[in-house]
Design an enzyme around this catalytic site. Structure first.
Site, PDB file in Angstrom:
ATOM      1  N   GLY A 153       0.835  -1.195   0.000  1.00 52.11           N
ATOM      2  CA  GLY A 153       0.000   0.000   0.000  1.00 52.11           C
ATOM      3  C   GLY A 153       0.866   1.239   0.000  1.00 52.11           C
ATOM      4  N   GLY A 154       0.236   2.357  -0.234  1.00 53.43           N
ATOM      5  CA  GLY A 154       0.930   3.632  -0.236  1.00 53.43           C
ATOM      6  C   GLY A 154       1.066   4.188   1.173  1.00 53.43           C
TER       7      GLY A 154
ATOM      8  CG  HIS B 165       3.481   1.738  13.419  1.00 58.82           C
ATOM      9  ND1 HIS B 165       2.526   1.046  12.734  1.00 58.82           N
ATOM     10  CD2 HIS B 165       3.908   2.710  12.584  1.00 58.82           C
ATOM     11  CE1 HIS B 165       2.371   1.564  11.525  1.00 58.82           C
ATOM     12  NE2 HIS B 165       3.205   2.586  11.415  1.00 58.82           N
TER      13      HIS B 165
ATOM     14  CB  ALA C 183       0.316   3.094  20.932  1.00 57.28           C
TER      15      ALA C 183
ATOM     16  NE  ARG D   7       4.323  -4.059  17.872  1.00 60.14           N
ATOM     17  CZ  ARG D   7       5.019  -2.974  17.554  1.00 60.14           C
ATOM     18  NH1 ARG D   7       4.647  -2.209  16.560  1.00 60.14           N
ATOM     19  NH2 ARG D   7       6.102  -2.635  18.243  1.00 60.14           N
TER      20      ARG D   7
END
Length: 176
Positions: free
Chosen positions: A8-9, A49, A51, A53
């Site tokens: 994805g972008g 990122h 937070a 998980r």
């Protein structure tokens, strides 16, 4: 090895999809992050990122030695390895002027031996414009070829746009 490739972008929702797919696997799971906190913006993104998980994730930082991190993680008693993401990893190699082709070959060779199911997140570079920078063009060319090699090996490939996956291969894998 069971490989799912999520493309994805920028800010497309690819990591969110990968984490959603990972919920199908019983903890413990390993998250291999490739980003380095080189500035405040990147440090905030890494924190965001983390937070996302919960404590059932084991985090491994691999800004350069991704092949080694995969080999070491595969030896653990885990149900899944999630790698996030290849564009940043390749950018790290370019920024440090390291022989990126050697690292790509090592990474792809390592995949042949990984037994743990694997989700890899990568940027899709084929939809953007052509950069005036030769280095950025080389990075995009290298990442595009790496994505193609991974897609060929993958059981499932998703392209994420605006938070929604378009399954390009093996679309039987719905997020939770």
């Amino acid at each position: 090895m069971e490989l799912t490739l999520v493309l994805g972008g920028l800010s497309s929702g690819k990591t969110a999809l990968a984490l959603s797919l990972a919920q199908r696997f019983i903890p413990p799971r390993v998250y291999i992050g490739t980003a380095e906190p080189i500035d405040q913006e990147m440090a905030q993104k890494i924190a965001q990122h983390r937070a996302e998980r919960d404590e059932s994730w084991q985090t491994v930082e691999a800004p350069l030695e991704l092949g080694r991190a995969l080999r070491e993680s595969d030896k653990k008693e885990i149900s899944l390895i999630l790698v996030d993401g290849l564009g940043v990893w390749l950018g790290n190699l370019f920024a440090k002027k390291i022989d990126y082709q050697k690292y790509i070959i090592e990474f792809l060779d390592t995949l042949s031996f990984v037994e743990t199911p694997l989700i890899i997140v990568s940027e899709e570079v084929g939809l953007g414009g052509i950069s005036p920078s030769p280095e950025v063009r080389r990075w995009g060319e290298a990442l595009g070829k790496l994505n193609q090699a991974l897609a060929e090996r993958a059981k499932r490939v998703a392209l994420v746009v605006a938070g929604f996956p378009l399954w390009l291969k093996g679309g039987d894998y719905e997020p939770s």
